[in-house]
Design an enzyme around this catalytic site. Structure first.
Site, mmCIF file in Angstrom:
data_model
loop_
_atom_site.group_PDB
_atom_site.id
_atom_site.type_symbol
_atom_site.label_atom_id
_atom_site.label_comp_id
_atom_site.label_asym_id
_atom_site.label_seq_id
_atom_site.Cartn_x
_atom_site.Cartn_y
_atom_site.Cartn_z
ATOM 1 N N SER A 162 -68.501 24.159 -19.209
ATOM 2 C CA SER A 162 -68.531 24.013 -18.081
ATOM 3 C C SER A 162 -68.183 24.986 -16.839
ATOM 4 O O SER A 162 -67.362 25.777 -17.628
ATOM 5 C CB SER A 162 -67.062 22.363 -17.592
ATOM 6 N N TYR A 172 -59.479 18.744 -19.133
ATOM 7 C CA TYR A 172 -60.871 18.659 -18.691
ATOM 8 C C TYR A 172 -60.935 20.247 -18.750
ATOM 9 O O TYR A 172 -62.289 20.936 -20.340
ATOM 10 C CB TYR A 172 -61.684 18.670 -18.296
ATOM 11 N N LYS A 213 -62.147 22.808 -21.983
ATOM 12 C CA LYS A 213 -63.697 23.874 -21.719
ATOM 13 C C LYS A 213 -64.140 25.012 -21.942
ATOM 14 O O LYS A 213 -64.577 25.711 -22.931
ATOM 15 C CB LYS A 213 -64.452 22.615 -20.243
#
Length: 255
Positions: free
Chosen positions: A147, A160, A164
């Site tokens: 991402s 998160y 990533k």
């Protein structure tokens, strides 16, 4: 027969998180390129439905439920693939989670572990399980769906983003260690895509407008817009490409 429509002919691909969104579109695209596809997600009924769509379009597919956070289910997914298709050439690590939105200091060890288990550890584990089968086939392609959050963090998505970023480094480490076996590993970093994951942004018109107005390509992307890059990285068109980190973000990283 048009070779442009058979770039993945007889290649076997596992795609996690492929009952909907980006994973589903990649599965359909690979099948259209004549790959033998294994679709997987936590829900058997959901992957059965996706497999039905692929079969209706003329593709070759098998469906297998798999919770990537459970090691025994990862092993079962690989064994299932070998049993039905005889090998593995392509792995797309697409399944991911982000159960919270909030500040780093307000999160918990349990949430941290869940995010890391699904977004990083599962990708490492599943790739390791696929590795010997790719070696037997003379090589392979690992595609990790990361991402832009792994490159430029947003407030509220801290853990998160950390996961990533770790997945991007895992990609580079795989590329460095496995290149001598002709196994390539690359990462795709999507920006704002219309999926369930990002619906809190695109379902609010004001929020969506605020976000897209700052992009050089001032719009949100659809999941199928990730398939061209994924097909390229899975095919021999990218035979000399490994360790790459490719953004598909409408220019978010330069905005």
């Amino acid at each position: 027969m048009n070779p442009q429509t058979e770039k993945l002919k007889d290649k076997v691909a596992i795609i996690t998180g492929s009952s909907k969104g980006i994973g589903a579109e990649i599965a359909k695209a690979f099948a259209a390129q004549k790959a033998k596809v294994v679709v997987s997600s936590r829900n058997q009924a959901a992957v059965d439905q996706m497999a039905g769509e692929i079969i209706a379009a003329g593709g070759t597919v098998m469906a297998k439920a798999c919770h990537v956070g459970r090691p025994e289910e990862l092993e079962s997914l690989v064994n299932f693939t070998i049993e039905h298709f005889g090998g593995i050439d392509i792995l797309v690590n697409n399944a991911a989670t982000n159960p919270v939105y909030g500040k780093l200091q307000e999160s918990t060890p349990e949430v941290f572990d869940k995010i890391m288990d699904v977004n990083v550890k599962a990708c490492w584990s599943l790739a390791n399980l696929c590795y010997p089968h790719m070696v037997k086939r003379g090589g392979g392609s690992v595609i990790n769906i990361a991402s832009v959050e792994g490159l430029k963090p947003s407030v509220g998505l801290g853990l998160y983003s950390v996961s990533k970023a770790a997945l991007i480094m895992l990609t580079k480490s795989q590329a460095k260690e496995w290149g001598r076996k002709n196994i390539r590993s690359n990462a795709i970093c999507p920006g704002l895509i219309q999926t369930k994951f990002s619906q809190s942004i695109w379902q609010d018109d004001d929020t969506l407008k605020q976000f897209t107005q700052m992009l050089p390509l001032p719009r949100m992307a659809m999941p199928e817009e990730m398939t061209g890059l994924a097909t390229f990285l899975a095919s021999e068109d990218s035979s000399y490409v490994t360790g790459g980190v490719y953004t598909a973000d409408g220019g978010y990283m330069i905005a």
